[in-house]
Design a protein around this motif. Structure first.
Motif, PDB file in Angstrom:
ATOM      1  N   LEU A 109      43.117  59.768  76.597  1.00 55.13           N
ATOM      2  CA  LEU A 109      44.389  59.255  76.087  1.00 55.13           C
ATOM      3  C   LEU A 109      44.850  58.019  76.859  1.00 55.13           C
ATOM      4  N   VAL A 110      44.767  58.083  78.191  1.00 57.95           N
ATOM      5  CA  VAL A 110      45.192  56.934  78.996  1.00 57.95           C
ATOM      6  C   VAL A 110      44.313  55.718  78.707  1.00 57.95           C
ATOM      7  N   SER A 111      42.995  55.925  78.669  1.00 57.09           N
ATOM      8  CA  SER A 111      42.067  54.823  78.395  1.00 57.09           C
ATOM      9  C   SER A 111      42.295  54.247  76.999  1.00 57.09           C
ATOM     10  N   SER A 112      42.497  55.121  76.023  1.00 57.40           N
ATOM     11  CA  SER A 112      42.683  54.669  74.641  1.00 57.40           C
ATOM     12  C   SER A 112      43.981  53.880  74.488  1.00 57.40           C
ATOM     13  N   VAL A 113      45.044  54.362  75.111  1.00 56.12           N
ATOM     14  CA  VAL A 113      46.328  53.658  75.012  1.00 56.12           C
ATOM     15  C   VAL A 113      46.222  52.262  75.627  1.00 56.12           C
ATOM     16  N   ILE A 114      45.592  52.167  76.799  1.00 56.70           N
ATOM     17  CA  ILE A 114      45.428  50.852  77.433  1.00 56.70           C
ATOM     18  C   ILE A 114      44.581  49.937  76.557  1.00 56.70           C
TER      19      ILE A 114
END
Length: 287
Positions: A109-114
């Motif tokens: 989720l963190v990687s995708s949002v960034i």
């Protein structure tokens, strides 16, 4: 054969210069990513597992069934993903990998949002500027064709080991689809619709936000789906630089030649991938 052009040495010198002159920046990024990932992990792990499973199952049901959630037709559409979510996550919990699944989900989720924060605006820019498209396209080609393991080298150099280099490598690996599919979606908007907007006096900003982006949204959401799946595919590779989650268990299974551990954690990744894929596809096709 002796080297004629020692390109790698120049790249190494450039990276060393970036590390020494911008160490404050890398430290700030490392602290920000680490804090975000750890906070999300702690928050999600503090919630009882059955509540998370129920909420995700209901979300999958609603997105899949759409406006017909309370009809027989909607029930048939939504019950499949809801049932698979419950059975899949319960199986992961019973195998003892719930904590690792949460850690993997957080990393994704963190990687995708960034990746989406950077990818969608760049995609809009390349769709509306031929010069930007000409410059950025070969960079995207480079990012997509470079072996994923190579991204770990500068990531370790700048951020040592842990979740941060895993997130950074994952962002670089998953960014191109967000850019390309955003650009494709905007270019797929019928020209006559755009011309009609201009004819009614719409500004460039109104054309973008009220015509092009809404009509391009299905393609953009397909890009979101691809970003999430590519991020998930990096979890095993990211575990090599200390990223936590199911990927680290797979890596341990490889190192220890433990077939049982490798199979169970690999199955957990497959279950998580299917759930995320079906949910994001439902968002794109929701009516």
């Amino acid at each position: 054969m002796d080297k004629i052009i020692d390109l790698g040495t120049y790249i190494e010198k450039g990276i060393n210069a970036l590390e020494s002159h911008l160490s404050f920046l890398w430290s700030a990024i490392d602290d920000g990513i680490s804090w975000t990932v750890e906070s999300m992990n702690d928050g999600l792990l503090a919630i009882p597992f059955w509540i998370i499973i129920t909420l995700i199952a209901l979300l999958g049901y609603y997105l899949s069934a759409g406006k017909k959630s309370f009809t027989r037709e909607g029930f048939k559409k939504g019950i499949g993903i809801a049932s698979f979510t419950i059975l899949g996550f319960v199986l992961i919990y019973l195998m003892g990998y719930w904590k690792e699944t949460i850690q993997t989900t957080t990393l994704v989720l963190v990687s995708s949002v960034i990746a989406l924060i950077f990818g969608i605006p760049i995609g809009i820019w390349t769709a509306r500027s031929h010069i930007a498209d000409t410059v950025i396209r070969p960079i995207l080609d480079f990012m997509q064709t470079m072996p994923a393991f190579v991204y770990l080298i500068p990531a370790i150099f700048f951020f040592s080991v842990g979740n941060s280099p895993g997130v950074i490598a994952t962002v670089i690996f998953s960014l191109p689809p967000a850019v390309r599919l955003t650009k494709l979606g905007i270019h797929s908007v019928p020209p006559d619709v755009v011309e009609a907007g201009y004819a009614f006096g719409a500004t460039e900003k109104q054309i973008l936000y009220k015509i092009q982006l809404p009509l391009a949204m299905p393609t953009i959401l397909a890009g979101v789906n691809q970003v999430i799946l590519l991020s998930l595919s990096m979890v095993v590779i990211a575990s090599m630089v200390g990223a936590k989650g199911l990927g680290s268990i797979v890596y341990q299974g490889i190192q220890q030649n433990d077939i049982a551990k490798g199979f169970e954690s690999g199955l957990g990744i497959v279950i998580l991938a299917i759930i995320l894929d079906r949910i994001t596809q439902s968002i794109g096709s929701k009516k």
